[in-house]
Scaffold this motif. Sequence first.
Motif, PDB file in Angstrom:
ATOM      1  N   ASP A  67       0.889  -1.270   0.114  1.00  0.00           N
ATOM      2  CA  ASP A  67      -0.062   0.042  -0.086  1.00  0.00           C
ATOM      3  C   ASP A  67       0.960   1.248  -0.126  1.00  0.00           C
ATOM      4  O   ASP A  67       0.627   2.359  -0.782  1.00  0.00           O
ATOM      5  N   ARG A  70       1.608   1.846  -3.506  1.00  0.00           N
ATOM      6  CA  ARG A  70       0.516   2.645  -4.200  1.00  0.00           C
ATOM      7  C   ARG A  70       0.656   3.809  -4.010  1.00  0.00           C
ATOM      8  O   ARG A  70       0.443   4.664  -4.837  1.00  0.00           O
ATOM      9  N   ARG A  89     -15.774  -2.821  -9.109  1.00  0.00           N
ATOM     10  CA  ARG A  89     -15.708  -1.610  -8.472  1.00  0.00           C
ATOM     11  C   ARG A  89     -14.396  -0.978  -9.382  1.00  0.00           C
ATOM     12  O   ARG A  89     -13.971  -1.687 -10.217  1.00  0.00           O
ATOM     13  N   SER A  90     -14.361   0.052  -9.361  1.00  0.00           N
ATOM     14  CA  SER A  90     -13.322   0.922 -10.310  1.00  0.00           C
ATOM     15  C   SER A  90     -12.075   0.968  -9.689  1.00  0.00           C
ATOM     16  O   SER A  90     -12.066   0.304  -8.438  1.00  0.00           O
ATOM     17  N   VAL A  92      -7.359   1.280 -10.450  1.00  0.00           N
ATOM     18  CA  VAL A  92      -6.221   1.739 -11.040  1.00  0.00           C
ATOM     19  C   VAL A  92      -5.277   0.571 -11.163  1.00  0.00           C
ATOM     20  O   VAL A  92      -5.080  -0.347 -10.407  1.00  0.00           O
TER      21      VAL A  92
ATOM     22  N   GLU B  95     -13.578   0.335   8.972  1.00  0.00           N
ATOM     23  CA  GLU B  95     -14.564  -0.288   8.518  1.00  0.00           C
ATOM     24  C   GLU B  95     -15.586   0.543   7.700  1.00  0.00           C
ATOM     25  O   GLU B  95     -16.282   0.434   7.010  1.00  0.00           O
ATOM     26  N   ARG B  98     -13.926   2.206   4.716  1.00  0.00           N
ATOM     27  CA  ARG B  98     -14.230   1.091   3.411  1.00  0.00           C
ATOM     28  C   ARG B  98     -15.466   1.311   2.794  1.00  0.00           C
ATOM     29  O   ARG B  98     -15.678   1.254   1.683  1.00  0.00           O
ATOM     30  N   VAL B 101     -15.572   4.771   0.621  1.00  0.00           N
ATOM     31  CA  VAL B 101     -15.286   4.792  -0.568  1.00  0.00           C
ATOM     32  C   VAL B 101     -16.409   4.211  -1.734  1.00  0.00           C
ATOM     33  O   VAL B 101     -16.545   4.757  -2.685  1.00  0.00           O
ATOM     34  N   GLU B 102     -16.856   3.085  -1.244  1.00  0.00           N
ATOM     35  CA  GLU B 102     -17.934   2.594  -2.054  1.00  0.00           C
ATOM     36  C   GLU B 102     -19.051   3.596  -2.235  1.00  0.00           C
ATOM     37  O   GLU B 102     -19.875   3.796  -3.314  1.00  0.00           O
ATOM     38  N   GLU B 105     -17.937   6.333  -4.629  1.00  0.00           N
ATOM     39  CA  GLU B 105     -17.980   5.769  -6.123  1.00  0.00           C
ATOM     40  C   GLU B 105     -19.454   5.699  -6.728  1.00  0.00           C
ATOM     41  O   GLU B 105     -19.660   5.922  -7.864  1.00  0.00           O
ATOM     42  N   GLU B 106     -20.199   5.285  -5.812  1.00  0.00           N
ATOM     43  CA  GLU B 106     -21.846   5.077  -6.209  1.00  0.00           C
ATOM     44  C   GLU B 106     -22.343   6.492  -6.490  1.00  0.00           C
ATOM     45  O   GLU B 106     -23.057   6.435  -7.550  1.00  0.00           O
ATOM     46  N   THR B 346      -6.279   4.513  -0.547  1.00  0.00           N
ATOM     47  CA  THR B 346      -4.923   3.954  -1.343  1.00  0.00           C
ATOM     48  C   THR B 346      -5.337   2.678  -1.930  1.00  0.00           C
ATOM     49  O   THR B 346      -5.126   2.513  -2.879  1.00  0.00           O
ATOM     50  N   TRP B 347      -5.632   1.718  -0.742  1.00  0.00           N
ATOM     51  CA  TRP B 347      -5.784   0.488  -1.494  1.00  0.00           C
ATOM     52  C   TRP B 347      -7.119   0.204  -2.221  1.00  0.00           C
ATOM     53  O   TRP B 347      -7.097  -0.463  -3.249  1.00  0.00           O
ATOM     54  N   GLN B 348      -8.212   1.000  -1.981  1.00  0.00           N
ATOM     55  CA  GLN B 348      -9.173   0.941  -2.866  1.00  0.00           C
ATOM     56  C   GLN B 348      -9.235   1.687  -3.864  1.00  0.00           C
ATOM     57  O   GLN B 348      -9.804   1.561  -5.181  1.00  0.00           O
ATOM     58  N   THR B 349      -8.415   3.002  -4.395  1.00  0.00           N
ATOM     59  CA  THR B 349      -8.559   3.673  -5.402  1.00  0.00           C
ATOM     60  C   THR B 349      -7.060   3.974  -6.020  1.00  0.00           C
ATOM     61  O   THR B 349      -7.045   4.753  -6.927  1.00  0.00           O
ATOM     62  N   GLY B 350      -6.130   3.736  -5.223  1.00  0.00           N
ATOM     63  CA  GLY B 350      -4.797   3.953  -5.812  1.00  0.00           C
ATOM     64  C   GLY B 350      -4.362   5.232  -5.283  1.00  0.00           C
ATOM     65  O   GLY B 350      -3.172   5.457  -5.241  1.00  0.00           O
ATOM     66  N   LEU B 357     -13.978  10.692  -8.010  1.00  0.00           N
ATOM     67  CA  LEU B 357     -14.634   9.630  -8.574  1.00  0.00           C
ATOM     68  C   LEU B 357     -15.959   9.879  -9.606  1.00  0.00           C
ATOM     69  O   LEU B 357     -16.724   9.079  -9.751  1.00  0.00           O
ATOM     70  N   GLY B 360     -16.280   7.969 -12.872  1.00  0.00           N
ATOM     71  CA  GLY B 360     -16.437   6.444 -12.638  1.00  0.00           C
ATOM     72  C   GLY B 360     -15.283   5.761 -12.507  1.00  0.00           C
ATOM     73  O   GLY B 360     -15.065   4.606 -12.410  1.00  0.00           O
ATOM     74  N   TYR B 361     -14.050   6.537 -12.441  1.00  0.00           N
ATOM     75  CA  TYR B 361     -12.738   5.834 -12.208  1.00  0.00           C
ATOM     76  C   TYR B 361     -11.786   7.035 -11.023  1.00  0.00           C
ATOM     77  O   TYR B 361     -12.277   8.274 -11.274  1.00  0.00           O
ATOM     78  N   PRO B 362     -10.840   6.697 -10.505  1.00  0.00           N
ATOM     79  CA  PRO B 362     -10.470   7.182  -9.498  1.00  0.00           C
ATOM     80  C   PRO B 362      -9.398   8.378 -10.468  1.00  0.00           C
ATOM     81  O   PRO B 362      -8.413   8.170 -11.203  1.00  0.00           O
TER      82      PRO B 362
END
Lengths: 569, 481
Positions: A67, A70, A89-90, A92, B95, B98, B101-102, B105-106, B346-350, B357, B360-362
């Motif tokens: 991480d 990243r 999910r989106s 990279v 928790e 997490r 982020v969802e 994105e939605e 970072t782990w979910q979107t970079g 978002l 539709g992408y980070p």
Amino acid sequence: MTELIVKNGFVYDPLNRIDGERMDICIRDGKIVKSVKDKAKVVDASGMVVMPGGVDIHSHIAGGEVDTGRLLRPEDHVKDVEVKTAVTRSGVGFSIPSTFTTGYRYSKMGYTTVMNPSMAPLQARHTHEELSDTPMIDKGTYPLLGDWWISLEHIRDGLLEENAAHIAWMLKATRGYAIKIVNPGGLEAWGFGRNVHSLDDQVPNFGITPREIIRGLCKVNTMLNLPHTIHLHTNNLGQPGNYVTALESMKCVEDLARKDKPVLHITHIQFCAFKGEDWGRLKSGAEEIANYVNNHSHVTLDMGQVVFSDTTTMTADGPFQFGLYHLTGNKWVNHDVETETSGGIVPFTYKRSSAVHATQWSIALEIMLLVKDPWKVFMTTDHPNAGPFFYYPKIFAWYISKKAREDMLKKINKRARKRSLLPTIDRELSLYELAIVTRAGQAKALGLKDKGHLGVGADADIAVYNINPERADPAKKFVSARKAFDRAAYTIKDGEVVVKDGKIVKQVFGKTYWVDVECARNHCRTTRARADAKIKKKFKDYWTVEYENYPIREGFLHSSAPVAVKAEI
Amino acid sequence: MKVITGVTCPVCGTFCDDLEIVLDDKNKIIEARNACAMGAAKFLNYSTHRTKTPLIRKNGELVEATMDEAIEKAAQILVDAHYPILYGWSNTCCEAQRVGVELVEEVGGVMDNTATVCHGPSILGVQAAGIPSATLGQMRHRADLIIYWASNPWDAHPRHPERYSMFSDGRFEKSSWMKYLSKLRGEMSKKKIQRASNLVLKKDFCFAPCHEEGLPCSMYTKNRRTIVVDVRKTRSADAADCFLQVEPGKDYELLQALRVLVNDGELDVDEVAGIPVETLEDLADVLIGCKLGILFFGLGLTMTKGKHRNIDAAINLTRDLNNRTKFLIMPMRGHYNVTGVNIVTTWQTGYPFAVDLSNGYPRYNPGETSAVDILCRDESDAMMVIASDPVAHFPRAASKNIAKHPLIAIDPEVTPTTMLADVILPPAFAGIEAEGTAYRMDHVPLPLKKVVEPPEGFISDQEILRRILQKVRELKKRDMD
């Protein structure tokens, strides 16, 4: 009760000795069974190759190190994006993808099990959180135990049974799968900025040598009857002339081998197979390594195959990463973990025009092709260290086709091409052998009994690739073979079709495997109780967290899959 | 009476996990052992002024509502918005982050967290140069040179020195607590002598300084030494062996000057940032000569002139020092789980913060996609704030635009942000009434404990967010049908 039948494909199932036979694979409730009823859903695999889902024994996909990599590299992500869909999910890419993207991209290639090879025990919670957010694949992770203070002290004092009890505790506390060792002794030395340079160097402040660490942990591994062997990243990684250290590491546990079972796995052997006095005179040590492995049965290797690409290096080998920072001048992350281990991250680009990189590229291919028994050698890129994992199909092509290798040889640095053994090697892996080195062999080495094969009772993790071995020789038509491996016709996970024509059609979340060691004898139970009491007392002195906050609850894992193991002590 | 041990403290980035919470027979918290003043204040007073029910603004007034009504209203605001910002996150568990982020994105919005006004520049510095660092135990065990630069742990991270640095005991280095006590006694004696002199001799008593210039002699001992670099003499500076006063806005020059000296260069000037070059040369020798040094730094570097360039310089100084000895650097993170939201995002979107978002992408471009900048340009049309208080901390121009558009607040307390909100959803307190995971400033993850039950009907942050997400999906589906 969900039933599925994969009909009429060319099945390659080396663990059950099936070599391209046309047959049906029957699935019920996520497992492979002997037969199903007529109303089972049909996956038509006519004219296509059917293999067990891919198994990756060593790929950095989750945890603190990954991480931070990243976070370090927004430039790595900006040109490689995944748009959100109704199902996915989106995210990279590129060399360190976000977690959802990691799962999807593996699944699209027909992979169904991936092992994260490097986890600082203190930060194990982080690895498991990320694995829980990595869909599509089953996973496991290896805690770093080669420089852990309590283990070093026990080995130094000859207390192997106590050490075994501690390691059993550590595996459960961190929900880990195997004993990972990186630059044994070197990481502790790196705590003060030093390193070790041979198996017999003294580790500062501990009075112990890397040889003793490797041997001690090898014995513990056998005592605990763990499904995988010790997983070793050797000392002197990435140094010219280090093939000698790799050979010594293999030799140092020769006498601990039992029957013909492996007792040692050396990872990303490419980085440990350098011959020559310096970078200018770098040569391949592949022949020496392959010769040794051909004549011994106690070792397995994974390759660490270089791909010519921009990527990111990340290992627990802090001093090595520091050296890489000096070599490249790139940005450099260092992360030492108290009492346990270290780590480092440095971006890196492998260039065809570089004599060194091109030699590295050749080394791993030479080893794969020169080792006669495919059950001893496994395909990896040590993702992302030698290259991002989605280049795997390119590597498959180099394995199965001499022409593919020749095409690349034409493009690499002249000096490296002259020195490479590849022009003299005609061997092309068959699809059967490819299945061994990318799935069956890896599952076997991991001791995952329900993975890597398609026999009755196996997990229904299956990959179907649009390759017709009767119509076209993959060695000649390697470009279309590569494309087929890139976009699986079908990926089936736990009996459900999750990928069709290279697209995710259903998102699933796999299980996390970890080892739950049970003592065989009462004597061991007393040792374990004593060991637990001792670790409680020492905890505050060694770590900055409370003993009760260190272990991970089983419920923390998204889907826990303990592998019950009976220790021999 | 009940004592719960190993409780993690949900206040600052020091994230102590050795608190012992004492409950009376009615399960009310009556004591927080080992906690500093901030931790004790939170555990003892968290419930005193909390918001008791969900609230919705109707005709300008906040009126009580059910959780379902509030969730429906919040979901509607997000669905109706074109470019919402979902901000905060640092005072709640991973928790919840997490799910967050969802949700972002939605709804196609911007995910940003408090780093954007805090250690965001540190993140930018890391993205430029990397970061040689470690977990805090490495400093406790090995550091013989500790530097707090632009950071005042005495006030902001009170137990940091005793747990991880100058007042902690490690395997290879001992606490310098006794040295500090001796220093205090010396100062008290000096004061007594001064007073006596004034009373009896009717004149001031002058103490000859123990050295003419340069660094104090304690900097040359073999045990742990601490340096504080700051624009003013703080209580942390009093406790340190050496205090260097840097002119405001001149940290960058000072860091680069040290780099020159550490790389065996020479400085052509007499002083840098108000400090004589001879002192800096001595300091460079001390830096190079240590066994393991650690540079802790705070907002004095991230939020003054230079911002991320200050951090870049500090990281590069650390890198240079690694050519001569072992040296590490660490940002002193504020909120107890701001590290967590950076890690989760970072782990979910970079990317660690300011993540857009909406396409539709980070996408990540601090300055363009960061909350304060979007607000100042008035480009957003709704905001959800959770586990933080931006209206109290953002520039006025940004807060004005928060007020302009619909605002959702997920917060247990009354704050300037909640006072402007259109919907308030009070959660159970993470780390007191709800479990979870959070990350210490050195990236070590620890569990948040539930020590007491929340009041009837109160649910966790993650549960609130899950329900909002579910409602958002229902509303979107309804719109499409």
